[in-house]
Design a protein around this motif. Structure first.
Motif, PDB file in Angstrom:
ATOM      1  N   ARG A 203      54.853 -34.002  54.192  1.00 58.52           N
ATOM      2  CA  ARG A 203      56.046 -34.828  53.965  1.00 58.52           C
ATOM      3  C   ARG A 203      55.877 -36.218  54.560  1.00 58.52           C
ATOM      4  NH1 ARG A 203      59.269 -29.959  54.838  1.00 58.52           N
ATOM      5  NH2 ARG A 203      59.386 -30.481  57.053  1.00 58.52           N
ATOM      6  N   LYS A 206      53.424 -38.208  52.439  1.00 54.58           N
ATOM      7  CA  LYS A 206      54.053 -38.608  51.174  1.00 54.58           C
ATOM      8  C   LYS A 206      54.957 -39.817  51.378  1.00 54.58           C
ATOM      9  CE  LYS A 206      56.923 -36.857  47.389  1.00 54.58           C
ATOM     10  NZ  LYS A 206      57.655 -35.674  46.855  1.00 54.58           N
ATOM     11  N   ARG A 207      55.738 -39.804  52.468  1.00 52.45           N
ATOM     12  CA  ARG A 207      56.609 -40.953  52.746  1.00 52.45           C
ATOM     13  C   ARG A 207      55.797 -42.201  53.035  1.00 52.45           C
ATOM     14  NH1 ARG A 207      58.947 -39.108  56.952  1.00 52.45           N
ATOM     15  NH2 ARG A 207      58.164 -40.480  58.596  1.00 52.45           N
ATOM     16  N   TRP A 208      54.716 -42.056  53.791  1.00 51.95           N
ATOM     17  CA  TRP A 208      53.868 -43.204  54.095  1.00 51.95           C
ATOM     18  C   TRP A 208      53.189 -43.747  52.846  1.00 51.95           C
ATOM     19  CZ3 TRP A 208      51.060 -41.361  59.213  1.00 51.95           C
ATOM     20  CH2 TRP A 208      51.999 -41.385  60.255  1.00 51.95           C
ATOM     21  N   ARG A 209      52.803 -42.853  51.935  1.00 55.49           N
ATOM     22  CA  ARG A 209      52.208 -43.332  50.682  1.00 55.49           C
ATOM     23  C   ARG A 209      53.213 -44.171  49.892  1.00 55.49           C
ATOM     24  NH1 ARG A 209      49.880 -38.053  50.377  1.00 55.49           N
ATOM     25  NH2 ARG A 209      51.601 -37.384  49.049  1.00 55.49           N
ATOM     26  N   CYS A 210      54.463 -43.693  49.841  1.00 53.63           N
ATOM     27  CA  CYS A 210      55.503 -44.443  49.128  1.00 53.63           C
ATOM     28  C   CYS A 210      55.767 -45.800  49.783  1.00 53.63           C
ATOM     29  CB  CYS A 210      56.795 -43.623  49.064  1.00 53.63           C
ATOM     30  SG  CYS A 210      56.671 -42.119  48.078  1.00 53.63           S
ATOM     31  N   GLU A 211      55.596 -45.877  51.098  1.00 57.42           N
ATOM     32  CA  GLU A 211      55.838 -47.131  51.822  1.00 57.42           C
ATOM     33  C   GLU A 211      54.600 -48.027  51.864  1.00 57.42           C
ATOM     34  OE1 GLU A 211      57.113 -45.719  55.602  1.00 57.42           O
ATOM     35  OE2 GLU A 211      59.111 -45.101  54.903  1.00 57.42           O
ATOM     36  N   GLY A 212      53.502 -47.560  51.302  1.00 56.98           N
ATOM     37  CA  GLY A 212      52.286 -48.364  51.266  1.00 56.98           C
ATOM     38  C   GLY A 212      51.512 -48.414  52.563  1.00 56.98           C
ATOM     39  N   ARG A 215      46.788 -44.297  51.907  1.00 52.56           N
ATOM     40  CA  ARG A 215      46.402 -43.706  50.634  1.00 52.56           C
ATOM     41  C   ARG A 215      45.599 -42.458  50.955  1.00 52.56           C
ATOM     42  NH1 ARG A 215      46.727 -47.277  46.158  1.00 52.56           N
ATOM     43  NH2 ARG A 215      45.238 -45.974  45.046  1.00 52.56           N
TER      44      ARG A 215
END
Length: 298
Positions: A203, A206-212, A215
């Motif tokens: 989780r 996933k949040r960090w990926r959405c925030e850039g 990767r």
């Protein structure tokens, strides 16, 4: 956006710091064997040296079950699988719960094993090796105890500290358009390392990926925003401190080293945590010149 050069490893690599004479001697007295992915390597309690060579990566863990294991450290090419018991079984210990320690192969390669009966010969003829091992012990224990000290922090803080620690110690490699962390770690490995569930770590990633911020790929993580991740790693009760990665930084963090029989506790560890049993003497860098010259330097 132009990719920055990958960051170089900051840890002390055992093989890289040896002279040609020391390398040849270890190869002559040791036994090289090929290891394969997921192979389990019991870490002996007694003296003995096991060196990772030719592309292998080894995960050091306590316990051998997927649901109950705890990741302790990694060994990259050129590293000792475990620096804590290669020359003396009375050497310092991992954190208390770390029992039944195993090495698990993450990438195939070759391991060079030096048997227990050869250790006195190595120590007698190559006096720089135990000094180098003590320096590596300081590195490993500092990293392990810093992560252990933060076990009660929030999961995102723990995970940010682990990723930054891996970045500082092992560096990055270019893959496609990004620089990814060198260690081939899965989401489950990250979870076992910080003492969290794989679902919780998933989780956060996933949040960090959405925030850039990161990767992720198959057993790869790329940190794309170091400054924000560094801010996440901070905690009001336990500020994040980058692990010392050079001789100068280590000397600044380990005051009054001398030739004592204990490691001074770094300032970024909370009171009550003590690293036991290693020699605090810090060598002045890798091999330079002949052995006689090196003895004179010390």
């Amino acid at each position: 956006m132009r990719r920055l050069p990958p960051r170089r490893p900051g840890r002390t690599n055992f093989w890289d710091h040896l002279s040609e004479l020391e390398r040849r001697t270890l190869v002559q007295v040791g036994v090289a064997r090929r290891v394969h992915v997921n192979e389990t390597l019991p870490v002996r309690d007694g003296p003995g040296i096991a060196i990772v060579t030719e592309g292998a990566w080894v995960r050091l863990q306590a316990g051998n079950a997927r649901t109950s294991r705890s990741v302790i450290d990694l060994a990259a090419p050129g590293d000792l699988i475990s620096a804590l018991h290669p020359t003396d079984p009375a050497n310092p210990q991992w954190p208390e719960e770390a029992t039944d320690i195993y090495g698990v192969v993450l990438a195939r390669g070759v391991i060079l094993d030096v048997a227990q009966e050869m250790i006195p010969i190595i120590l007698g003829d190559l006096p720089y090796i135990p000094t180098l091992i003590r320096r590596i012990q300081n590195d490993q224990l500092h990293f392990a105890w810093q992560l252990q000290a933060g076990r009660r922090l929030k999961i995102d803080i723990r995970l940010a500290r682990l990723l930054l620690g891996l970045l500082h110690r092992f560096g990055e490699k270019p893959v496609g358009q990004h620089n990814v962390l060198m260690p081939p770690l899965s989401q489950g490995d990250l979870a076992a390392w910080i003492g969290a569930s794989e679902t919780s770590v998933g989780r956060v990633l996933k949040r960090w990926r959405c925030e850039g911020l990161v990767r992720t790929g198959y057993s790869t993580v790329a940190i794309t925003d170091h400054k924000v991740l560094r801010a996440i790693a901070d905690s009001p009760t336990m500020p994040y401190a980058k692990l010392p990665t050079t001789v100068g930084e280590m000397a600044a963090g380990y005051l009054n080293l001398g030739r004592t029989r204990s490691v001074p506790v770094p300032a970024d560890l909370p009171p009550g945590l003590h690293v036991r049993g290693a020699d605090g003497h810090l060598p002045q860098g890798p091999y330079r010149g002949t052995r006689a010259q090196r003895r004179g330097d010390r």
